[in-house]
Design an enzyme around this catalytic site. Structure first.
Site, PDB file in Angstrom:
ATOM      1  N   ASP A 138       8.096   5.549   0.594  1.00  0.00           N
ATOM      2  CA  ASP A 138       8.198   6.872   1.201  1.00  0.00           C
ATOM      3  C   ASP A 138       7.054   7.115   2.186  1.00  0.00           C
ATOM      4  O   ASP A 138       6.687   8.261   2.460  1.00  0.00           O
ATOM      5  CB  ASP A 138       8.177   7.959   0.101  1.00  0.00           C
ATOM      6  CG  ASP A 138       6.896   7.901  -0.722  1.00  0.00           C
ATOM      7  OD1 ASP A 138       6.066   6.988  -0.487  1.00  0.00           O
ATOM      8  OD2 ASP A 138       6.718   8.763  -1.603  1.00  0.00           O
ATOM      9  N   HIS A 152       0.812  -1.215   0.000  1.00  0.00           N
ATOM     10  CA  HIS A 152       0.000   0.000   0.000  1.00  0.00           C
ATOM     11  C   HIS A 152       0.849   1.271   0.000  1.00  0.00           C
ATOM     12  O   HIS A 152       0.326   2.368  -0.132  1.00  0.00           O
ATOM     13  CB  HIS A 152      -0.976  -0.019   1.180  1.00  0.00           C
ATOM     14  CG  HIS A 152      -2.050  -1.038   1.009  1.00  0.00           C
ATOM     15  ND1 HIS A 152      -3.114  -1.169   1.867  1.00  0.00           N
ATOM     16  CD2 HIS A 152      -2.236  -1.995   0.054  1.00  0.00           C
ATOM     17  CE1 HIS A 152      -3.894  -2.167   1.460  1.00  0.00           C
ATOM     18  NE2 HIS A 152      -3.366  -2.678   0.367  1.00  0.00           N
TER      19      HIS A 152
HETATM   20 CA   LIG Z   1       4.918   5.416  -1.801  1.00  0.00          CA
END
Ligand SMILES: [Ca+2]
Ligand code: HEM
Length: 811
Positions: A356, A277
């Site tokens: 990230d 995800h």
């Molecule tokens: Ca990402």
């Protein structure tokens, strides 16, 4: 819970939880599908020790460079501007026709009613395009319709090879005529890059040469050209032009519900989904935004259907759905990605490809801003408090529409950086842990640097948490998935010291074959019962099918029980088998008799995306040319191969998801050689193609050696300890069961990232070394002409220098 009771529970759960669960919930593992005339799998799930060791199955000799996204065709089409203009005129007419059809469907009430909660509406609410994605999808429509028109004119016979070569050649056609240029201008996204030591929310400007690489709302990459039935966009068919086997039948016969517990914990599954995800979100189409963006409804069967419908027929003899007289499962095709050029359809990734933390922080600037506090205790993620006074994710804002909250009863689901966060409690639990970890880092940074403003606190804490996620993923999780040999071969191990180096030619963008097939291997790891372990050591559990979009227990302090369950219960083995909770009951609201079938969806999704047959990936990865069925026996049990053989007309038709799940695992790995190949390439690119990768050195934003040393100490065990409500003991590596080498220890003895090295001004003087603003502003096109760069991987250094000599001689 004390140490010894935890230990007892752990041993019990790893060895016995399957048995206990069966006793507790007798029907859970029952296989509802009679085998008919298909033989049983003689060897059980996921046996290891196929003929291949990692040494004999080499990883691909090449890495796909960005240019492989639009493979060059050898055909030169010689299209005049006039011909293109005419085709665009007709293409536009087709778009208007589609709009009229949408109007008609809406007038006839043929769209999903979102005010009534159903499995279908839940799937759509979670996976459909966001408004921006919807606009981009529809901007691409005129290119697709025009391509179809040109393709019909250009191809005289039905040779699929010629059609797909021609379709690919269309992607290099220059668009200079007025209508075509207007469409391009309307479609393109312009990106402005500003020098910064921080990532952008949408992933843009990570690669300064190609600022769109890895950005949200951009195209997936491909390892191999698509295999659409018409060369352009129609879902894949059998190589003889007939339909492929029904995905629901494959789900029933190949992906049966059999219980084979794995040697690793259920946390391997859960963290895997969390990573998924972070990097991939494939949105399905909806009607165009100025038609109100309605959810497309493809069932029941009828003549008037949206062009993006691709429902799954449910056979009359289906042992489950026939009981409810269901003969059609809603399936809407993935949104088109805005390539803004002609050529075969490509799909869109709605989130940032980079690891990230975008599932925590969001994948768009405005979305991200709304998730953290700019005033008060600035820099922290927004929270709400649970009954026990501990932080929880904030409340969902769109409660009337999220297919989860119960505003009438005044209970609400949660808001996170990813729309899927409420899908099931174990996933929500990890979101809560990471949210608290961000705020924990902010608190400490604020203590060390009382003068930092909110933005600096937020950004620096985010940088630390992302680094920790990357470290945990590559240090603890990925080696279990692709095995130690592939980790070493691809240089993916987290180093003990020193820096790694960014490669600006590696494109971290998610590969279509990865997200729609290989990385869905995790679906076979899911248990039907999720263990929950109470503070007194008592083990209970909940059935997944009862708890989709039901995170309400967290308000009452359910977090620790769920986490203890995840790290104590064995996952299911990676094998072709998938629990019925994911197949017959996916997203089922509590009082509904049936849900959706994820195994069938995965197969259908692969075809929707034109993913080629499995043998093409054996060729791609291992240069293995497959000509007859028995050749597959080196990759999977013969009984499994026979099963495929009885279902598919041609070996070349085999769906990548199903065949990849059937492979023998590599030594020390959860997945087999083909998925290792695809997942390995993806994780290589996610590391080397990420300018902000935590270990990359020699850049203004790089961590200092002292900071890096602290990051490398972190484990998921520590994050659970530090951010759960009150967990005091865990095993050191929570992905593995307790053993002599992986003992259960007191939380306080586990290493943490000490933030001392973050005291003082954030490192890196941007004004000195960074480009001046605007230097990297990028208005695509122009782009360099696509060309293949193969990056050869050689095992011995002698071969590597020989290769270097060849490259030098040819350049
Ligand atoms: Ca990402
Ligand atoms: C209870 C656990 C899980 C549930 C209920 C679940 C459910 C789903 C659903 C409904 C989809 C969308 C299917 C489609 O429409 O094509 C999906 C996609 C996907 N899942 Fe899972 N999943 C679970 C666990 C996992 C795990 C453990 C992994 C990996 C380790 C994983 C990897 C993926 C990937 C890569 C996709 C495609 C993502 C995208 O591009 O949108 N999932 N999953």
């Amino acid at each position: 819970m004390n140490l010894s009771s935890h230990r007892k529970i752990f041993k019990l759960s790893l060895t016995l939880i399957g048995v206990i669960a069966i006793n507790l919930f007798e029907s859970i593992y029952a296989d509802p599908f009679p085998l008919n005339n298909f033989d049983t799998i003689d060897s059980g799930g996921g046996e290891s020790g196929g003929h291949h060791t990692y040494d004999s199955i080499m990883l691909p000799k090449r890495f796909m460079s960005p240019s492989a996204v639009s493979p060059l065709s050898k055909i030169d089409l010689h299209l005049s501007d006039n011909e293109i203009e005419q085709a665009f005129t007709l293409g536009k007419d087709m778009v208007y026709r589609n709009w009229r059809l949408e109007d008609q469907l809406v007038r006839d009430g043929i769209f999903t009613n979102m005010s009534h909660i159903s499995a279908v509406s839940r799937h759509q609410a979670v996976t459909t395009t966001l408004p921006l994605g919807n606009i981009l999808d529809h901007n691409q429509e005129v290119f697709e319709e025009t391509s179809k028109i040109l393709l019909r004119n250009l191809t005289t016979n039905l040779d699929p090879y010629e059609t797909s070569e021609t379709a690919m050649a269309l992607s290099s056609v220059q668009l200079r005529s007025p209508l075509a240029k207007a469409a391009v201008d309307h479609c393109q996204q312009h990106i402005m890059c500003k020098p910064s030591r921080y990532r952008t929310s949408d992933g843009s400007c990570n690669n300064l040469q190609y600022p769109e690489w890895g950005k949200s709302f951009t195209c997936f990459q491909r390892l191999l050209p698509p295999a659409y039935a018409d060369g352009q966009s129609e879902p894949r068919k059998s190589i003889d032009g007939y339909p492929l086997p029904n995905p629901r039948v494959l789900s029933a016969v190949v992906h049966r519900d059999l219980n084979y517990p794995a040697t690793y914990t259920h946390m391997v599954m859960q963290f895997g989904q969390f990573v998924a995800h972070d990097i991939a979100f494939t949105p399905s189409s909806r009607t165009s935004s100025f038609k109100d963006g309605k959810m497309i409804q493809c069932c029941p069967w009828g003549s008037n259907r949206h062009p993006q419908c691709y429902p799954i027929p449910l056979p009359k003899e289906d042992p489950f759905y026939s009981k409810f007289e269901e003969d059609c499962m809603n399936f809407v095709r993935t949104a088109k990605c805005p390539q803004c050029k002609l050529g075969p359809r490509q799909q869109m990734n709605q989130i940032t490809a980079y690891i990230d933390g975008s599932m925590i922080y969001g994948s768009m600037e405005n979305e991200s801003r709304a998730l953290w506090t700019q005033t008060g205790p600035a820099g922290r993620m927004h929270v709400q408090m649970g009954a026990n006074g501990k932080e929880l994710l904030p409340q969902a804002l769109d409660a009337t529409n999220d297919q989860c909250s119960k505003p009438d009863q005044n209970i609400f689901c949660f808001k996170a950086g990813d729309k899927r966060a409420n899908q099931h409690p174990a996933l929500t639990g990890l979101h809560i842990i990471m949210l608290r970890q961000h705020n924990r880092i902010v608190n400490e940074l604020k203590y060390l640097n009382p003068y930092w403003d909110g933005e600096t606190l937020y950004q620096e804490a985010k940088r630390v948490l992302i680094a920790q996620l990357q470290a945990i993923t590559y240090k603890e999780w990925l080696p279990l998935i692709i095995g130690p040999d592939a980790m070493k071969y691809l240089k993916l191990n987290v180093q003990y010291k020193g820096y790694s180096k960014y490669d600006p030619y590696a494109n971290a963008g998610i590969i279509n074959e990865f997200s729609s097939a290989a990385f869905r291997f995790g679906h076979s790891l899911v248990n039907s019962v999720f263990a929950e372990i109470l503070p007194n050591g008592k083990t209970t559990g909940y059935r997944l099918r009862e708890f989709f979009f039901n995170p309400f227990g967290f308000y009452e302090g359910q977090l620790d029980a769920v986490l203890r369950g995840l790290i104590s219960q064995a996952a299911q083995n990676r094998d072709p088998f998938i629990t019925t909770d994911m197949k017959n009951h996916l997203y089922r609201p509590k009082d509904n008799p049936w849900g959706l079938d994820l195994a069938a969806f995965n197969i259908q999704r692969g075809r929707d995306h034109g993913i080629r047959g499995y043998p093409d990936y054996l060729k791609f990865c291992f240069d293995e040319k497959i000509e007859y069925w028995e050749q597959l026996d080196q990759y999977m049990p013969a009984s499994q191969r026979k099963k495929f053989q009885s279902l598919y007309k041609s070996i070349y038709d085999l769906d990548l998801f199903s065949a990849g799940l059937a492979e023998y695992p590599l030594p020390g790995a959860a997945v087999g050689p083909t998925f290792t190949c695809i997942i390995g390439i993806q994780f290589y690119n996610l590391k080397y193609g990420d300018r902000f990768w935590f270990e990359h050195g020699y850049q203004v934003h790089s961590f200092t050696p002292a900071q890096l040393h602290e990051i490398r100490k972190i484990t998921l065990a520590k994050l659970i300890c530090a951010n759960s409500d009150d967990i005091q003991y865990v095993q050191k590596n929570v992905f593995r069961g307790e053993s002599e080498s992986n003992p259960v220890v007191a939380c306080k003895t586990l290493d943490d990232t000490h933030l001392g090295p973050w005291k003082g001004a954030p490192a890196g003087d941007l004004n000195e070394k960074s480009p001046s603003p605007g230097q990297y502003n990028h208005h695509p096109p122009p782009r360099p002409p696509p060309k293949f760069h193969y990056k050869p991987m050689y095992k011995s250094s002698a071969a590597a220098s020989a290769a270097a000599a060849v490259v030098a001689a040819s350049s």
